[in-house]
Design a protein around this motif. Structure first.
Motif, PDB file in Angstrom:
ATOM      1  N   ASP A  60      56.746  54.626  62.027  1.00  0.00           N
ATOM      2  CA  ASP A  60      57.046  56.155  62.076  1.00  0.00           C
ATOM      3  C   ASP A  60      56.396  56.694  60.652  1.00  0.00           C
ATOM      4  O   ASP A  60      55.502  55.961  60.050  1.00  0.00           O
ATOM      5  N   ALA A  61      56.682  57.899  60.266  1.00  0.00           N
ATOM      6  CA  ALA A  61      56.284  58.315  58.909  1.00  0.00           C
ATOM      7  C   ALA A  61      56.535  57.509  57.736  1.00  0.00           C
ATOM      8  O   ALA A  61      55.686  57.722  56.795  1.00  0.00           O
ATOM      9  N   PRO A  64      53.075  50.693  61.318  1.00  0.00           N
ATOM     10  CA  PRO A  64      51.769  51.342  60.921  1.00  0.00           C
ATOM     11  C   PRO A  64      51.768  52.896  61.010  1.00  0.00           C
ATOM     12  O   PRO A  64      50.749  53.295  61.555  1.00  0.00           O
ATOM     13  N   PHE A  65      52.956  53.467  60.767  1.00  0.00           N
ATOM     14  CA  PHE A  65      53.070  54.794  60.600  1.00  0.00           C
ATOM     15  C   PHE A  65      52.792  55.805  61.878  1.00  0.00           C
ATOM     16  O   PHE A  65      52.067  56.500  62.082  1.00  0.00           O
ATOM     17  N   GLY A  66      53.481  54.987  63.159  1.00  0.00           N
ATOM     18  CA  GLY A  66      53.271  55.668  64.351  1.00  0.00           C
ATOM     19  C   GLY A  66      52.027  55.432  65.070  1.00  0.00           C
ATOM     20  O   GLY A  66      51.706  56.021  66.258  1.00  0.00           O
ATOM     21  N   ALA A  67      51.241  54.535  64.524  1.00  0.00           N
ATOM     22  CA  ALA A  67      49.996  54.338  65.424  1.00  0.00           C
ATOM     23  C   ALA A  67      50.089  53.164  66.661  1.00  0.00           C
ATOM     24  O   ALA A  67      51.166  52.760  66.783  1.00  0.00           O
ATOM     25  N   LEU A 105      50.718  42.119  64.041  1.00  0.00           N
ATOM     26  CA  LEU A 105      51.539  43.097  63.507  1.00  0.00           C
ATOM     27  C   LEU A 105      50.908  43.956  62.300  1.00  0.00           C
ATOM     28  O   LEU A 105      51.193  44.988  62.051  1.00  0.00           O
ATOM     29  N   SER A 106      49.878  43.549  61.883  1.00  0.00           N
ATOM     30  CA  SER A 106      49.314  43.769  60.480  1.00  0.00           C
ATOM     31  C   SER A 106      47.955  44.636  60.665  1.00  0.00           C
ATOM     32  O   SER A 106      47.576  45.004  59.647  1.00  0.00           O
ATOM     33  N   PHE A 119      50.571  59.220  62.777  1.00  0.00           N
ATOM     34  CA  PHE A 119      49.486  58.549  62.156  1.00  0.00           C
ATOM     35  C   PHE A 119      48.202  58.794  61.616  1.00  0.00           C
ATOM     36  O   PHE A 119      47.720  58.660  60.290  1.00  0.00           O
ATOM     37  N   MET A 120      47.649  59.797  62.477  1.00  0.00           N
ATOM     38  CA  MET A 120      46.428  60.634  62.035  1.00  0.00           C
ATOM     39  C   MET A 120      46.601  61.215  60.646  1.00  0.00           C
ATOM     40  O   MET A 120      45.489  60.991  59.888  1.00  0.00           O
TER      41      MET A 120
END
Length: 679
Positions: A288-289, A293-296, A304-305, A341-342
């Motif tokens: 998430d934010a 990965p921030f919603g990607a 996972l990386s 994510f974007m």
């Protein structure tokens, strides 16, 4: 041409005197001539015709009547006089006029066919119709039509049309038609869009394309979708086992073709495959934010990386599948990727070749930029969010100079796109098939969306304030902490940032000196997590001599390795406490207890990050929030007229719209959302 390679290969050092293009005309690079941005001249130059010899298992539509098939040269390099020469892949052998890999490949032929198909449908150009016909005939010749590998695709072909199933260097699978592959996925993409375009223009040819597409779907069913509904464990996470080459990236490109095919009347097997593949892609949505990965939607199921921009059309695939299947459930992860994510990606540096998980490969290429532009436009179309269209324009500004080099990456006068721009601004001035193709796909999208093109023409980066990565080895160490430089930075599933990390035994310490920031920053240590590790690192900040506890990382909070290529996981970790570095703090401290802790880097994320571009008489600012509450900020947006301020939430829904006459604009940014300011 990208497969599961995470680093951009260096420029080829070839001097073979091959066919050359005409020199560029006098129009300066990046200056748009009158009319559309899309210029097919360089892609036309890369095209060729070949009459292949008889080869078992390989044929194509009406080959007896028309023995010549359409192909595409893989690379193009500049000559001293400004012309270009066409180049194959691998080492050239002049005695046999062959290449270690080949002159032409299915990956690029399939995607070039998509360019011509879309251009034909968008403009009605008969020349593009004919080019798509030739290339689809060439692509289906590369597809194995009979035997145990029926439906799969040979990747490489030599200049005389001889197939090269086992290239040098070796590709996997080897032979290249012995299993599922990126090139099989891209073949499905081209055949799906090809059938949709040709079904009324030439029903007989469309029927042939349908036959070959069904053959490819049958191969995917027996090789990949036979595992539908089964899962594999990656560092404790459950991930789908039915993705093409374990990639949501490869699978997404097949889904684009399947969605087009289903919308054009494709059968039950295609609809089932589309639904099952889309389910697998959606399952890789993560974060998430405030959490990696921030919603990607992650591109590779086995790590996972890893996130990479090339082939990152996962949101586009989910959006198109959602529309074709009338399943809004599939749209949700695509919206999160676009809305959460974007904005993080754009403010933190843009669509890099490798976030692994830090900006380990900062090279940016057209394949990555186009994948993001196409995804944003597809999700905008499916969701109705105007904000995503504006983000697509901001992303596409890379082509017009909003990049590390500060120069246009695409030249409308010639139709050439550079092969890449490194993080230090170094430009690869080659213009091979892949870059040309994806540059043109982006230009077609901009020509079809003039409002998006207006934003994209703002080709100057005015300001960027986003994620800062501090290397662990920059710290002052104590208590036995040491810097370790492994023989290889690649772990098998991630990349050690800067090539080194620090090893902190119990009671060790690390202290970083940081520049003072004017706002709080989210602290995300990048650490090696190992199952059952007793290590704990505690993080604190010093401000004017006073300490502030930020939280801790438990280095054993990771599941079993499972099918992951490497033990443990190198990940940015959101601290369990407050996790925010106070404004003005200049010292970040970590102490370890319990056992050996590995710290690779620290990512510092402003609670409100920003990216401002300008040019062509306009300015556009993107503000992105990692805060838990609404934040009010000011941003300078010079230009004439009123500024339009649009506030979006984390679902891409516009929550407010306002105007300002001032050059310094005050704007609200919602938690996890983004705000756009345009003048």
């Amino acid at each position: 041409m990208k497969r599961r390679s995470l680093l951009l290969s260096s420029s080829l050092a070839l001097t073979t005197p091959l066919l050359t293009s005409a020199p560029a005309d006098a129009t300066p690079a990046g200056q748009s001539p009158a009319g559309p941005l899309t210029n097919l001249a360089h892609l036309d130059f890369l095209r060729d015709l070949v009459s292949p010899p008889t080869q078992a298992g390989h044929t194509t539509y009406r080959i007896a009547e028309s023995p010549q098939i359409g192909v595409l040269w893989t690379y193009a390099e500049p000559n001293p006089d400004g012309t270009f020469r066409r180049v194959g892949g691998g080492t050239y052998h002049p005695d046999t006029n062959t290449w270690g890999q080949g002159a032409y490949n299915a990956d690029d032929i399939s995607r070039a066919a998509v360019v011509y198909l879309r251009h034909w449908r968008q403009t009605g150009a008969a020349t593009s119709r004919d080019a798509s016909y030739a290339l689809l005939r060439g692509l289906t010749y590369l597809q194995t039509a009979t035997g145990p590998n029926a439906g799969n695709v040979v990747l490489w072909m030599q200049p005389d049309g001889t197939l090269n199933p086992s290239a040098e260097p070796k590709e996997l699978p080897d032979p290249s038609d012995s299993g599922p592959s990126y090139w099989l996925a891209r073949t499905v993409w081209a055949l799906g869009e090809g059938y949709a375009a040709w079904r009324t223009a030439d029903p007989a040819f469309a029927a042939f394309l349908r036959e070959r597409l069904d053959l490819a779907i049958a191969a995917l069913e027996r090789q990949v979708l036979v595992r539908y509904g089964t899962w594999q464990v990656i560092d404790g996470d459950r991930v789908p086992a039915w993705l093409i080459v374990d990639g949501a990236d490869a699978t997404a490109e097949a889904v684009l073709g399947l969605a087009a095919y289903v919308q054009a009347g494709g059968g039950t097997a295609a609809r089932r495959a589309l639904s099952q593949f889309a389910d697998g892609i959606a399952a890789l949505s993560d974060g998430d934010a405030r959490e990696w990965p921030f919603g990607a939607v992650r591109p590779w199921a086995l790590s996972l990386s890893v996130w990479h921009a090339w082939a990152s059309q996962m949101p586009a695939a989910l959006a198109r599948a959602s529309q074709s299947l009338e399943d809004r459930r599939l749209l949700r992860p695509a919206v999160t990727d676009s809305a959460v994510f974007m904005p993080w990606l754009l403010t933190s540096g843009g669509p890099d070749n490798g976030r692994l998980p830090t900006r380990s490969d900062r090279t940016q290429i057209a394949y990555g930029l186009d994948s993001r532009v196409q995804s944003l436009l597809a999700v905008a179309d499916a969701s109705g969010s105007a904000g995503f269209r504006q983000l697509a324009g901001i992303t596409a500004a890379w082509y017009f100079g909003a990049n590390a080099a500060g120069i246009p990456a695409y030249d409308p006068a010639t139709g050439r796109t550079v092969d890449g721009i490194a993080g230090d601004g170094t430009v690869n001035h080659n213009s091979g098939a892949e870059s040309t193709i994806h540059g043109l796909l982006s230009m077609l999208a901009l020509d079809a969306n003039p409002g998006v093109a207006v934003i994209a023409r703002q080709g100057h980066i005015a300001e960027r304030i986003g994620t800062t990565t501090v290397e662990a080895e920059q710290a002052t160490l104590s208590g036995g902490a040491t810097v370790v430089t492994p023989a290889s930075a690649w772990t098998g599933e991630s990349l050690v940032s800067g090539g080194s990390y620090i090893l902190m035994p119990a009671s060790a310490g690390a202290r970083w000196q940081l520049p003072a920031a004017s706002q709080p920053q989210l602290v995300l240590p990048v650490v090696d997590l190992r199952p059952n590790s007793p290590a704990v690192t505690r993080w604190s900040a010093l401000t004017h001599g006073a300490g502030h506890a930020l939280g801790e990382v438990r280095h054993g909070r990771i599941g079993a390795q499972g099918a992951s290529p490497a033990p443990g996981a190198l990940l940015p970790v959101t601290l369990t406490g407050a996790g925010e570095l106070p404004p003005g703090a200049t010292d970040l401290v970590a102490t370890s207890t319990g056992g050996d802790a590995v710290v690779d880097a620290v990512m510092l994320e402003p609670l409100v990050s920003r990216y401002v571009i300008g040019g062509d008489g306009h300015t556009t600012a993107l503000l992105r929030s990692a805060a838990r509450t609404p934040r009010t900020v000011t941003v300078t947006v010079p230009a004439s007229g009123a500024a339009v301020i649009e506030t979006y939430d984390a679902a891409g829904v516009r929550r407010a719209r306002a105007y300002s006459q001032s050059a310094t604009v005050t704007a609200v940014v919602l938690p996890g959302g983004f705000t756009l300011v345009r003048r």
